[in-house]
Design a protein around this motif. Sequence first.
Motif, PDB file in Angstrom:
ATOM      1  N   ARG A 192      -9.996  -2.802   9.514  1.00  0.00           N
ATOM      2  CA  ARG A 192      -9.638  -3.778  11.021  1.00  0.00           C
ATOM      3  C   ARG A 192      -9.062  -4.633  10.975  1.00  0.00           C
ATOM      4  O   ARG A 192      -8.210  -4.446  10.940  1.00  0.00           O
ATOM      5  CB  ARG A 192     -10.916  -4.206  11.688  1.00  0.00           C
ATOM      6  CG  ARG A 192     -11.668  -3.991  12.069  1.00  0.00           C
ATOM      7  CD  ARG A 192     -12.782  -4.239  13.098  1.00  0.00           C
ATOM      8  NE  ARG A 192     -14.024  -3.100  13.898  1.00  0.00           N
ATOM      9  CZ  ARG A 192     -15.428  -2.691  13.522  1.00  0.00           C
ATOM     10  NH1 ARG A 192     -15.556  -3.894  13.015  1.00  0.00           N
ATOM     11  NH2 ARG A 192     -15.894  -2.151  14.066  1.00  0.00           N
ATOM     12  N   ALA A 193      -9.088  -5.442   9.552  1.00  0.00           N
ATOM     13  CA  ALA A 193      -8.526  -6.692   8.785  1.00  0.00           C
ATOM     14  C   ALA A 193      -6.328  -5.813   8.874  1.00  0.00           C
ATOM     15  O   ALA A 193      -5.318  -6.725   8.550  1.00  0.00           O
ATOM     16  CB  ALA A 193      -8.179  -7.235   8.245  1.00  0.00           C
ATOM     17  N   LYS A 194      -6.211  -4.637   8.136  1.00  0.00           N
ATOM     18  CA  LYS A 194      -5.167  -3.994   7.923  1.00  0.00           C
ATOM     19  C   LYS A 194      -4.652  -3.506   9.580  1.00  0.00           C
ATOM     20  O   LYS A 194      -2.895  -3.446   9.548  1.00  0.00           O
ATOM     21  CB  LYS A 194      -5.973  -1.962   7.354  1.00  0.00           C
ATOM     22  CG  LYS A 194      -6.343  -2.142   6.144  1.00  0.00           C
ATOM     23  CD  LYS A 194      -6.224  -0.608   5.733  1.00  0.00           C
ATOM     24  CE  LYS A 194      -6.448  -0.892   4.034  1.00  0.00           C
ATOM     25  NZ  LYS A 194      -6.341   1.327   4.136  1.00  0.00           N
ATOM     26  N   GLY A 195      -5.292  -3.296  10.592  1.00  0.00           N
ATOM     27  CA  GLY A 195      -4.582  -3.490  12.202  1.00  0.00           C
ATOM     28  C   GLY A 195      -5.072  -2.043  12.237  1.00  0.00           C
ATOM     29  O   GLY A 195      -4.211  -1.258  13.059  1.00  0.00           O
TER      30      GLY A 195
END
Lengths: 324, 329
Positions: free
Chosen positions: A227-230
Amino acid sequence: MALAGFLLRRILYAAGLVLAVLILNFVLIRLAPGDPTETLAGQMGGMTEEIRAELRQAYGLDLPMAQQLVIYVGRILSGDLGYSYFFNLPVTSLILERLPATILLLLASLIVSVVIGTTLGVLASRKPQGLLSQLITVGSVVGYSAPVFWTGMLLVILFASVFPILPVSGIRSAAISQGPWLDMLDVARHLVLPALSLAFVQMAQYSRLTRASMLDVLGADYIRTARAKGLAERTVFFKHALRNAILPVVTIIGLQFGNMLAGAIVVETVFNWPGLGRLAFDSVLRRDYPTLLGLLFFSSFLVIVANQLTDLAYRFVDPRIKTG
Amino acid sequence: MAGEPLLSVEGLCVEFKGARGIARVLNGVSLSVAAGETLGIVGESGSGKSMTALAVLRLVPDPPGRISAGRVLFRGEDLLQASTPRMRDIRGNKISMIFQEPMTSLNPVFTVGAQICETLTLHLGLRGEAARRRSIELLKDVRIPAAEQRFDEYPHQLSGGMRQRVMIAMAMACEPSLLIADEPTTALDVTVQAQIFDLLREIQKARGMGLILITHDMGAIAEMADRVAVMYGGRVVEEGTTRDVLDHPQHPYTKGLIACVPDLDQEVGERHALTEIPGVVPSVWDLQQGCPFADRCDEAIAPCRTSMPADVVSNGHRVACWQRPGERA
Ligand SMILES: Nc1ncnc2c1ncn2[C@@H]1O[C@H](COP(=O)(O)OP(=O)(O)OP(=O)(O)O)[C@@H](O)[C@H]1O
Ligand SMILES: [Mg+2]
């Protein structure tokens, strides 16, 4: 090289297992009360003690059990499963004749249960508290607790009397061929109900397992990383989570194969499906030892092959497992 | 601090819904970081450091969590109001994050290379050979030996330190203007810790990137951070330049933290993490009225137990404590 050694060890192990199963079955069947000559006597409307003794001698039933076993194992090693007492045909050809129907039934229910089961499990894990999820959970518990014969009977009743749109017995309607396409369609129509009743229990199991496994995986650190990767939620869900959550499902597929074979005996009997399951059922009633033993041997062989294939598949989908 | 900050967090509140009611995990957190600057965040376990970092990227698990108030201004744009697609465009691209647990932060079923390439494809549209080449460059930038070979390996084939380097490489893939590193070295052994800190410092210098470094290690703060924010009980209780805060701590909690550190002049790696101040962080489930530190504080006075002190700012040094009189905001 490592793979070849690994495969060799696996095969040796599997062979040992088959032998053990064989001996166990042989002993168990002989321990059961009754004798095939009784069944034959019943069919012929009685026979004298002399004829019965002669028959027992002809079949080798008068020899000590250990000796019978040695003879039997020796025959199997040379590829001979013996003759059926009832059909007077080689057991091998009886099995091979009925094998395609069973394989068809098993494959159809396997595909249906794995595809639908995992899909339902994934859907249920999207909103674990949502209505859909609750419905699927309840459905799985019902499906999981329903015995195969019960589901099968219900389907028979439903489709025989309430909605007579699908055949409830046999594998073909007409003995005469109507051309390859129509024949195939005919078999497919006959396949629907038996495959569904066999798939139902499995489906429930796969959906429960997939849901639990997805919920577990969705809490993992690498999901947060994804998720933090986008990444879009869809990618996180179907690529990063599902790819991990499917691992325990793959293991279960192999373990379930034995259960499916056992279920096939019931389903084939209920739906009059001309496969190995019905042959097994009939052979038990007829005390047809060679056929029964041949079937048990063959099915344990199938189960072991299925487990080995699962193991290989698991190595393929989980990079952490090393061959060796 | 010159000009507009790169990131400024104002009055951020995060709540968790649980069986025992609502827990206020963040209670009005404010902080800011400028381009090229390193902001250290320190505080005991449970003080809300990770939650602050997650909230900036809107990654607070929801449900049960929820960002209930505040603003997160990134170059003037309030991320809490941004659309989901806009947010995805920022994550991993403009603002990257690395986590505390390198052992579990990489997906075990994909190769290291595939996981870096995924970011490159997503934000920069790089595919195939171009993505591969760039990934290997990134792996080399974070000093991973035999990068070409590592590219095709799975996370379980790498050590913790190597995995954290991969995480850094992944975070740097799109040259973000802000990197949030949440205790990037806690799970690693001491020599590796020093290497990772060196690497982060070097990357930051080279790229002029803003860095938020969350850590328990006061020594690392002294060495790395330009400014430091001390968190306690879901609040920033003190904030200022590292020199100011370390040399003249104002808040009793900060004083306690610093007193726990044996010697800041020791080399990184030889230092120990914080030893404990007596008492425990109050549970997020307990309704707080006064200062969250009051129960453990030697200097507590009557108002500490009844109302939360407002921030007092002097010369860019901010503290929230009833014992520090001054003009309150
Ligand atoms: N899912 C959750 N439900 C309820 N409370 C939570 C949840 N996740 C975190 N918290 C609470 O939020 C508070 C802040 O947690 P956070 O992870 O931000 O602490 P931290 O400062 O990063 O600590 P550490 O140094 O241990 O990483 C903790 O008190 C924790 O109990
Ligand atoms: Mg944390």
